[in-house]
Design an enzyme around this catalytic site. Structure first.
Site, short mmCIF file in Angstrom:
data_model
loop_
_atom_site.label_atom_id
_atom_site.label_comp_id
_atom_site.label_asym_id
_atom_site.label_seq_id
_atom_site.Cartn_x
_atom_site.Cartn_y
_atom_site.Cartn_z
N VAL A 224 17.50 8.74 -8.65
CA VAL A 224 18.31 8.02 -9.62
C VAL A 224 17.44 7.26 -10.60
O VAL A 224 17.89 6.89 -11.68
CB VAL A 224 19.28 7.06 -8.90
CG1 VAL A 224 20.12 6.26 -9.88
CG2 VAL A 224 20.19 7.83 -7.95
N GLU A 225 16.19 7.05 -10.28
CA GLU A 225 15.31 6.25 -11.15
C GLU A 225 14.41 7.15 -11.99
O GLU A 225 14.85 7.70 -12.99
CB GLU A 225 14.54 5.25 -10.28
CG GLU A 225 15.48 4.25 -9.60
CD GLU A 225 14.77 3.20 -8.78
OE1 GLU A 225 13.72 2.70 -9.22
OE2 GLU A 225 15.27 2.88 -7.68
N MET A 226 13.16 7.39 -11.57
CA MET A 226 12.27 8.20 -12.40
C MET A 226 12.37 9.69 -12.07
O MET A 226 11.95 10.53 -12.86
CB MET A 226 10.85 7.67 -12.27
CG MET A 226 10.75 6.23 -12.79
SD MET A 226 9.23 5.36 -12.38
CE MET A 226 8.14 5.96 -13.66
#
Length: 304
Positions: free
Chosen positions: A112-114
């Site tokens: 969900v982030e990088m």
């Protein structure tokens, strides 16, 4: 008043744990990686995207929760500041990472982030970006560009992110460092009971506490440390935030639901202490917290 303050608070140390082995070259590499967008799936995000230290910012992005590298995806917790992070007892709101190095490995591979799919892809991206010589120079071997060393370099840079403020000047003996309003705010902070959790050099960051200790917190979707430990005693328990430079990191709480510092102070008094603060006391405490605004000028090179 200084003697009273030193019973509860201490100046920030000059260096973070682990920094004794950091070299200028490793720190410089870590700074470069902190701003490196090749560590995200589509080349749009770096550590600094969610933990902004450029432009005199407070180590976060100012969002309730942060957008990820993939459009439409958002994290489920407010991004903590990277300033002073290495002084905390653990990393992340739920303490699932023991230190800065372990923490640095998480967001890069978080879908969900990088959203990098695996460690090998992260390393490959950095090789394509020309980092092999940098890692060899810092770590001393031709095959030094490893995911572990990526995290080690980022952590070395983050260990330099120590704030400087007028409250420390006061604690160290400067009688003119704080205004009368700020000194009154400190007394209100102590007498209200905020020191039950917010003590020590960081005024927090050294313990875990239930969110909604006295009055239940309305957002019960996030179970806090329970998701890490599976211990019922950790239900809705989070790391206590540090209050250094707190004025620069709105919005507040693990879910970013408190839009302003005034709201955060009032709601913390209600949920954690069962106290209804009037406007005068609230503003007094906020004035004290503002005395910990970061005055350090950070000289960055990697993003020039």
């Amino acid at each position: 008043m200084r003697a009273q303050a030193n019973n509860f608070f201490k100046p920030l140390p000059a260096a973070m744990p682990g920094s004794e082995k950091d070299t200028p070259a490793k720190i410089a590499l870590g700074e470069k990686l902190y701003f490196e967008t090749a560590l995200s799936i589509n080349g749009t995000q770096s550590c600094n995207t969610c933990h902004r230290i450029d432009g005199k910012l407070g180590g976060d992005d100012g969002n309730p929760v942060s957008p990820g590298a993939i459009e439409g995806k958002f994290g489920d917790r407010n991004s903590p500041t990277s300033w002073n992070a290495g002084f905390h007892l653990a990393q992340f709101w739920d303490g699932r990472a023991a230190d800065l190095k372990e923490q640095a490995k998480g967001p890069i591979l978080n879908p969900v982030e990088m959203a990098i799919p695996d460690e090998a892809t992260a390393v490959s991206n950095l090789k394509k970006a020309g980092y092999e010589a940098d890692f060899k120079a810092v770590f001393g071997s031709a095959d030094a560009l490893t995911y572990d060393n990526v995290a080690e370099a980022i952590a070395a840079f983050e260990r330099t992110l120590i704030t400087k403020d007028r409250f420390d000047d006061f604690l160290k003996g400067d009688n003119k460092a704080l205004t009368q309003a700020e000194l009154q705010g400190m007394q209100d902070f102590i007498s209200t009971g905020c020191i039950a959790c917010h003590t020590g050099p960081l005024l927090g960051g050294h313990m875990y506490q239930k969110m909604g200790l006295v009055k239940p917190y309305p957002n019960t979707a996030d179970k806090g440390r329970f998701a890490v430990t599976n211990n019922p005693a950790d239900m809705y328990v989070f790391k206590v935030p540090a209050l250094r430079d707190i004025g620069s990191t709105a919005p507040y709480f693990h879910d970013g639901k408190a839009a302003t510092l005034d709201v955060a102070v009032k709601e913390m008094a209600m949920y954690q202490l069962g106290r209804e603060l009037d406007e005068k006391t609230t503003k007094s405490i906020v004035a004290f917290l503002r005395a910990m605004d970061n005055q350090r000028e950070l000289k960055l090179t990697a993003n020039k």
